[in-house]
Design an enzyme around this catalytic site. Sequence first.
Site, PDB file in Angstrom:
ATOM      1  N   ASP A 370       0.833  -1.196   0.000  1.00 39.22           N
ATOM      2  CA  ASP A 370       0.000   0.000   0.000  1.00 39.22           C
ATOM      3  C   ASP A 370       0.872   1.252   0.000  1.00 39.22           C
ATOM      4  OD1 ASP A 370      -2.257  -1.568   0.034  1.00 39.22           O
ATOM      5  OD2 ASP A 370      -2.498  -1.475   2.221  1.00 39.22           O
ATOM      6  N   TYR A 440       7.202  -9.009   7.688  1.00 46.53           N
ATOM      7  CA  TYR A 440       6.709  -7.672   7.980  1.00 46.53           C
ATOM      8  C   TYR A 440       7.108  -7.263   9.394  1.00 46.53           C
ATOM      9  CZ  TYR A 440       3.441  -8.720   4.143  1.00 46.53           C
ATOM     10  OH  TYR A 440       2.878  -9.068   2.951  1.00 46.53           O
ATOM     11  N   TYR A 513      -3.365 -10.476   3.890  1.00 44.38           N
ATOM     12  CA  TYR A 513      -3.658  -9.074   4.208  1.00 44.38           C
ATOM     13  C   TYR A 513      -3.271  -8.832   5.671  1.00 44.38           C
ATOM     14  CZ  TYR A 513      -6.340  -8.837  -0.147  1.00 44.38           C
ATOM     15  OH  TYR A 513      -6.725  -8.852  -1.462  1.00 44.38           O
TER      16      TYR A 513
END
Length: 553
Positions: A370, A440, A513
Amino acid sequence: MRSIYHESATRAMAATGGAAEVDAEARAILERAAAVASFPPFHAVHHLLSVGVCVRCIFRLCGAFSDACTCLSLTAPALHSFIEEHDDSVKSVSCSCLATGEAYCSICFGVLLPTCYQDAAVEQLRSVTPIDNITSMISQAVQREGYQVDEFSLEISLPAVVAANERAIRLCMKKKYGNANWFNDKMFSQQTMPVREALRLLLVPSLERQMNVKHGNNSFRIRLMYTHDDGSQKLLNLLPNDHGRKRKAESRDGSSTKRNSTDDDKQILSESDSFINKTLEGIQDQEFCSLFQLPPEKMLKPCHLVISCLRSPIYIGGRYLKLSRNVSQSCWIIDDERMGEASVEEIIGEHVRAICRGDGYKFHAAGREDIDVRMLGSGRPFLVEVLNVRSIPSATEVQQIADKINSSEKKHVRVRNLKLVGSEIWTMMREGEAEKQKQYTALIWTSRPLTDNELHNISLIKDMEIIQKTPIRVLHRRSPLERKRIIHWMEIEKIADGSNYYLLHLCTQAGTYIKEFVHGDLGRTNPSFGVMFSCRAEILQLDVTDVKMDFLQ
């Protein structure tokens, strides 16, 4: 406009009172051809001349093109003179094949006897061959575009009317001489050298000399597109399905519209060539003879030639790091307003395109993040597909691209391991993308402090399966699906002086996600981090720290 070949032939006829001298080279070629059993009798060859077939097409149809293609003195008057010497029935007096009108070949429309120039230019072009004039034009077109060329391939497109007229000539000869003892099915058959290949045979040696490079199966292609609007339109009108074709020119409300644009007419004619070829393939010889004039009428206009060049895409790949939370991966514009300061696609793609001097580029990456997510660690694999480049960059120039991107003042994007790669790397990236794991680091907030035992239990989680429905935030552009994903491992650390703030490190299956895994997306991800620890959880910042993929490491 006049054909150089036609003018030289006219001069030869004027000097000899209608016939032309046959020089030694032309005579040798004609004598060799006449001695071959498959070569038709002279009166049949003369008939081809009389119906407007050029010398090169005659030799092509008779299977002797390669022997005669480079002989400039083998003109229609010379061929007529040779036939006259050997066949008393052929005389130059009032012979239609010696008419000095401005007609072009009934089959190739002058393509094999190029080319047309303004009268004022003819005198200065006589010192070189017409073929050399064409290849000089091609070479100049390549030079004007500034292409770096080490090899080339030649693509030739001809109007459908060329094939139709050749078929008409073949059927005409069969109708006239089919019962003769010398005639057989192999004569003037579809197995003879096509006009396209004959033209290639003429052009390639001269092009190789002009450009000083070899012809081969190369990614750099020179395209010669010949069109003949009048011939194509007449042919289109004769086809049995023409009425169905015309309906495509009608407006959507059913009323016929008159087109005033010449460009629109040419586009329709160009599009119709494939339709014509397909229709002709389905027409039997008997029906063909009833539809078309045999032999076809002589042509007073040559084909129009458009020269274009195209190089197959090249690929420059590497890994990028995105250091800003206000830069999108691709150009993002909503209602004419740009979202974010810039995009990774533009920053990298424009630098690559400028060095390669390409017409454009396409940016491909192994996944995406994003706009508010940074891409750190070893970077995300990417490819820039550069279209129709004029120059293939050297290793030094590729490094210059990387240096320019990495030394940018705004420091939004960095690249690593930038290289010129083959097209096969595209498949490797796509295959690896589906199998990759991603790591992440997320800054999260929880509605209550997590206990030491809960923090410890998080590190024990291995290969946990979750189910995610398409997130609400992307439902407007993604299909409403349910996906199974794997959380391979998680680690968490408490931020000092922040009782409810944590850094969550996790490794997941590609396509997970992360934001929705943390906050649950109103129950659309199950289990979520918040559900697992019976608290409300929010993600404040997210970074991709590694894309585990064997790609330009």
